[in-house]
Design a protein around this motif. Structure first.
Motif, PDB file in Angstrom:
ATOM      1  N   THR A 133       0.829  -1.214   0.000  1.00  0.00           N
ATOM      2  CA  THR A 133       0.000   0.000   0.000  1.00  0.00           C
ATOM      3  C   THR A 133       0.863   1.264   0.000  1.00  0.00           C
ATOM      4  O   THR A 133       2.088   1.199  -0.050  1.00  0.00           O
ATOM      5  N   TYR A 134       0.167   2.401   0.061  1.00  0.00           N
ATOM      6  CA  TYR A 134       0.799   3.733   0.067  1.00  0.00           C
ATOM      7  C   TYR A 134       1.606   3.885   1.365  1.00  0.00           C
ATOM      8  O   TYR A 134       1.029   3.928   2.439  1.00  0.00           O
ATOM      9  N   PHE A 135       2.925   3.973   1.238  1.00  0.00           N
ATOM     10  CA  PHE A 135       3.731   3.854   2.461  1.00  0.00           C
ATOM     11  C   PHE A 135       3.582   5.045   3.398  1.00  0.00           C
ATOM     12  O   PHE A 135       3.828   4.931   4.595  1.00  0.00           O
ATOM     13  N   VAL A 136       3.158   6.191   2.903  1.00  0.00           N
ATOM     14  CA  VAL A 136       2.990   7.325   3.816  1.00  0.00           C
ATOM     15  C   VAL A 136       1.785   7.082   4.744  1.00  0.00           C
ATOM     16  O   VAL A 136       1.784   7.498   5.897  1.00  0.00           O
ATOM     17  N   TYR A 137       0.786   6.360   4.225  1.00  0.00           N
ATOM     18  CA  TYR A 137      -0.338   6.020   5.108  1.00  0.00           C
ATOM     19  C   TYR A 137       0.123   5.075   6.216  1.00  0.00           C
ATOM     20  O   TYR A 137      -0.325   5.164   7.357  1.00  0.00           O
ATOM     21  N   LEU A 138       1.052   4.190   5.868  1.00  0.00           N
ATOM     22  CA  LEU A 138       1.590   3.287   6.899  1.00  0.00           C
ATOM     23  C   LEU A 138       2.238   4.086   8.017  1.00  0.00           C
ATOM     24  O   LEU A 138       2.195   3.707   9.189  1.00  0.00           O
ATOM     25  N   GLY A 139       2.849   5.220   7.638  1.00  0.00           N
ATOM     26  CA  GLY A 139       3.467   6.105   8.642  1.00  0.00           C
ATOM     27  C   GLY A 139       2.415   6.636   9.621  1.00  0.00           C
ATOM     28  O   GLY A 139       2.668   6.718  10.826  1.00  0.00           O
ATOM     29  N   ILE A 140       1.249   7.002   9.100  1.00  0.00           N
ATOM     30  CA  ILE A 140       0.179   7.506   9.985  1.00  0.00           C
ATOM     31  C   ILE A 140      -0.196   6.417  10.998  1.00  0.00           C
ATOM     32  O   ILE A 140      -0.305   6.666  12.197  1.00  0.00           O
ATOM     33  N   LEU A 141      -0.359   5.188  10.485  1.00  0.00           N
ATOM     34  CA  LEU A 141      -0.762   4.097  11.383  1.00  0.00           C
ATOM     35  C   LEU A 141       0.320   3.838  12.428  1.00  0.00           C
ATOM     36  O   LEU A 141       0.034   3.695  13.619  1.00  0.00           O
ATOM     37  N   GLN A 142       1.566   3.797  11.971  1.00  0.00           N
ATOM     38  CA  GLN A 142       2.674   3.543  12.900  1.00  0.00           C
ATOM     39  C   GLN A 142       2.686   4.604  14.008  1.00  0.00           C
ATOM     40  O   GLN A 142       2.766   4.293  15.193  1.00  0.00           O
ATOM     41  N   SER A 143       2.573   5.846  13.588  1.00  0.00           N
ATOM     42  CA  SER A 143       2.643   6.953  14.530  1.00  0.00           C
ATOM     43  C   SER A 143       1.522   6.872  15.571  1.00  0.00           C
ATOM     44  O   SER A 143       1.722   7.135  16.752  1.00  0.00           O
ATOM     45  N   ARG A 144       0.346   6.474  15.125  1.00  0.00           N
ATOM     46  CA  ARG A 144      -0.801   6.459  16.021  1.00  0.00           C
ATOM     47  C   ARG A 144      -0.960   5.133  16.755  1.00  0.00           C
ATOM     48  O   ARG A 144      -1.940   4.920  17.465  1.00  0.00           O
TER      49      ARG A 144
END
Ligand SMILES: Cc1ncc(COP(=O)(O)O)c(C=O)c1O
Length: 425
Positions: A133-144
């Motif tokens: 998937t879109y790796f920047v969205y993965l960043g949102i999930l990781q952060s939260r």
């Protein structure tokens, strides 16, 4: 002093790989970057925007309204034009899903994705998403602190059987209540270029509805349509908003960044309740509204024919650049590398033979850098899903920002690096 001053989120959030990739490209002027998701510089509508701004600033009263704060929800004219446009794209089904009062304008669709995730998910919740998937969205999930489960992709989107078996096993373990949404990048997906068929959107929504009782709450479909208008072949697929009876479960995130000008970062979301209210309140705390001037710019672009004219030119341009990339891939990539020919978007997704690793720590990534060419290692696009291993033999290469000359040279360099790696095994 030993105690960490940062919040749990502040301490947990990892630097996004995108910053690191961009830094790498900036620090090596000779590097050809096929990594960035940037659009084509020459396609940016500089003259058109100059004229549109003149129209906005033509009189004192018009200028004042553009240079003043606006509302948190966003400019009513822009919301109406955008909602009508979406309704038209989806071939006008009779539906209230396209009402402008369900829309919130955001700072790029990125902000909308963040706000929706913030409004929906607590630490420990789960989002199901495409693998990769879109790796920047993965960043949102990781952060939260939100967990992810990856669902395999087929040529027309999610593997629905696997989606069902993941839901089933989460139900068995009592974890379904943690599942809040499925996130799809449904048009020319970043990174694989796959477009999800309307049939699969319908099937996914039906399935989610069936598992809601066990979850104890609605499970939403977040449709990220960032590349929808960058189609240069074939016909548009309808969005999930057009699935009958599903409007109360669909969050549609769109943007004017990719199809018009990335620097404007005007995005939007169509939101059902109770998300609409929650996102609006949270956005009030974030910024109480997206730049009024830039919203009025987009309103002007849509009201005149500038937007559609620009889109036509943009599509021709990307069709040509994708053609250049396709041809040079065929000429220079080893025969056992596979890829999908994109019908739109900005990316090719190349699958190498399984034993050739190409992640950031791999010999291949280092050889590519030594040859002054950069790609996005596919492993970055796979979520930290504890139920499967990450794939590490794929790469995303973009024809968006590089010139045609650099596309040819960059792919040629990558082809040589790959041929050497394959031969060495
Ligand atoms: C899949 C996807 N969604 C959303 C975005 C965010 O774009 P923007 O915030 O500019 O609208 C991007 C940007 O690259 C993207 O690739």
């Amino acid at each position: 002093m030993k105690r960490n001053v940062l919040s749990a989120l502040g301490a947990r959030t990892q630097p996004p790989p995108i910053s690191w990739l961009m830094q790498l490209a900036l620090s090596r002027p000779r590097l050809i970057s096929l990594a960035a998701g940037f659009t084509d510089n020459e396609s940016l509508p500089v003259r058109e925007v100059q004229k549109l701004l003149e129209r906005i600033l033509v009189s004192r009263s018009k200028g004042e309204s553009a240079l003043q704060y606006g509302s948190t929800q966003g400019d009513p004219a822009l919301r109406r034009l955008t909602a009508d446009y979406l309704h038209q794209l989806d071939r006008n089904p009779k539906s209230s899903n396209y009402a402008p009062d369900r829309m919130i304008i955001s700072n790029g669709s990125q902000q909308m994705l963040y706000l929706v995730t913030e409004a929906l998910c607590d630490t420990g919740d789960i989002v199901l998403l495409e693998d990769p998937t879109y790796f920047v969205y993965l960043g949102i999930l990781q952060s939260r602190g939100v967990e992810a489960r990856g669902i395999r992709m087929e040529r027309d989107g999610l593997n629905i059987e696997q989606l069902e078996s993941v839901l089933q096993s989460l139900k068995k373990t009592g974890d379904l209540r943690r599942v809040k949404a499925v996130y799809l990048v449904s048009y020319f997906q970043n990174p694989t270029a796959i477009t999800t068929s309307f049939r699969k959107k319908q099937a996914a929504l039906e399935l989610l509805r069936r598992y809601e009782r066990a979850a104890g709450h609605p499970i939403f479909l977040i449709e990220d349509a960032a590349y929808r208008e960058l189609r240069f072949r074939g016909d548009d697929e309808r969005s999930a908003l057009a699935v009958r009876g599903a409007g109360d479960r669909v969050i549609y995130a769109g943007t004017y960044s990719k199809p018009f000008a990335t620097g404007t970062r005007v995005g939007f979301g169509m939101l059902p309740e109770p998300l609409f209210r929650a996102v609006l309140s949270i956005k009030g705390n974030h910024d109480f509204g997206t730049s009024n001037l830039l919203q009025q710019l987009m309103t002007q672009a849509l009201q005149t024919s500038q937007y559609q004219d620009h889109l036509r030119g943009m599509r021709r341009r990307y069709a040509r650049k994708a053609g250049v990339m396709s041809q040079i891939l065929q000429e220079t990539f080893p025969p056992d590398v596979e890829w999908i020919e994109p019908d739109g978007g900005l990316y090719f997704w190349a699958k190498l033979p399984k034993h050739i690793r190409c992640g950031t720590a791999s010999a291949l990534f280092k050889s590519a850098l030594a040859s002054e060419v950069l790609y996005v290692p596919g492993e970055l696009c796979y979520a930290d899903d504890p139920t499967r291993k990450k794939v590490n033999h794929e790469m995303r290469i973009s024809f968006g920002n590089a010139s045609e000359k650099d596309i040819r040279e960059g792919v040629r360099r990558l082809g040589s690096v790959l041929a050497r790696a394959i031969k060495a095994r």
